[in-house]
Design an enzyme around this catalytic site. Structure first.
Site, PDB file in Angstrom:
ATOM      1  CB  SER A   7      -0.793  -0.147   1.074  1.00  0.00           C
ATOM      2  OG  SER A   7      -1.645   1.372   1.390  1.00  0.00           O
TER       3      SER A   7
ATOM      4  CE1 TYR B 216      -4.238  -1.891   5.374  1.00  0.00           C
ATOM      5  CE2 TYR B 216      -3.277   0.104   4.495  1.00  0.00           C
ATOM      6  CZ  TYR B 216      -4.097  -1.334   4.079  1.00  0.00           C
ATOM      7  OH  TYR B 216      -3.923  -1.683   2.970  1.00  0.00           O
TER       8      TYR B 216
END
Length: 258
Positions: A148, A161
């Site tokens: 990501s 995250y």
């Protein structure tokens, strides 16, 4: 005649989180290039429906699925027992399964943040380790980890995250160097906002969506198949000299300046 560098005929790919979103788009992309696919995801009903749909859409390809929560060690083991029972043929691995709970750093419970790391990082590491003996049987194989942009810069996804994805990118680099001699290339992709079920809630806010678009030079939200195309390239023989890389699929987000 199609150049074999741009085909995956005779290869088998395992895709985690393969029942929806990016994972499902990757499955379609690889099937279209001639690969057989093994799918793993938590929701047995959805996964079964996807298995049937893909088998109908690609009748010449082998599509098999096993319901498994890869955040659980015993289910990771069961997944590879299943693959071994089916002959153990594996050329490609796409670690796509992921999860998130977005909060301020001080608002996470321990179980929440540990769960994010378990799915996004520890599961991917263990699955790579389980896959290594199978992948190394072939002269050229590949792993693609779905990271990501939050692992490369700050975005509003929450610290666990971002940290788990940053670690996944570094894992990609380490394994690429360590396993190159075994004929295994290891790369990653780093998406920005992609139109999936997971992002639907955040993007439902008009104000937030406009903020996202304002930071995206291409001025739109990405589509799952656009990430899948980058994943597929990294799987192809055409990418045979590419390893340890992380390709951002972000509409220019990481290059934005003022």
């Amino acid at each position: 005649m199609t150049d074999p560098r741009w085909r995956l005929d005779g290869q088998t790919a395992l895709i985690t989180g393969g029942s929806a979103g990016i994972g499902l788009a990757v499955a379609r992309e690889l099937l279209g290039l001639g690969a057989d696919v093994l799918l793993a995801a938590r929701d047995a009903q959805t996964l079964g429906d996807v298995e049937d749909d893909l088998a109908e859409e690609f009748p010449e390809r082998r599509v098999l699925a096993l319901a498994a929560d890869v955040s659980i060690a015993s289910e990771r083991q069961a997944l590879f027992d299943w693959i071994e029972d089916g002959g153990g043929d594996l050329h490609l691995l796409v670690n796509n399964a992921g999860t998130n709970v977005s909060r301020a750093a001080m608002d996470y419970g321990e179980e929440e943040w540990r769960g994010i790391f378990e799915t996004n990082l520890f599961a991917a590491f263990e699955i790579c380790r389980y896959a290594h003996p199978l992948l190394s049987r072939h002269p050229a194989s590949a792993i693609v980890n779905v990271g990501s942009v939050s692992g490369l810069t700050h975005v509003r996804t929450g610290a666990p995250y971002g940290a788990s994805k940053a670690a996944l990118h570094q894992l990609t680099r380490n394994l690429a160097c360590e396993w190159a001699g075994d004929g295994i290339r290891v790369n990653a992709v780093a998406p920005w906002y992609i139109r999936t079920r997971r992002t639907a809630g955040a993007l439902a806010s008009h104000e937030y969506r406009e903020e996202v678009l304002a930071r995206t030079p291409m001025g739109r939200i990405g589509e799952p198949q656009e990430v899948a195309a980058a994943v597929a390239f990294l799987c192809l023989p055409a990418a045979s000299y590419v390893t340890g890389e992380c390709i951002a699929v972000d509409g220019g987000f990481l290059r934005y300046g003022f």
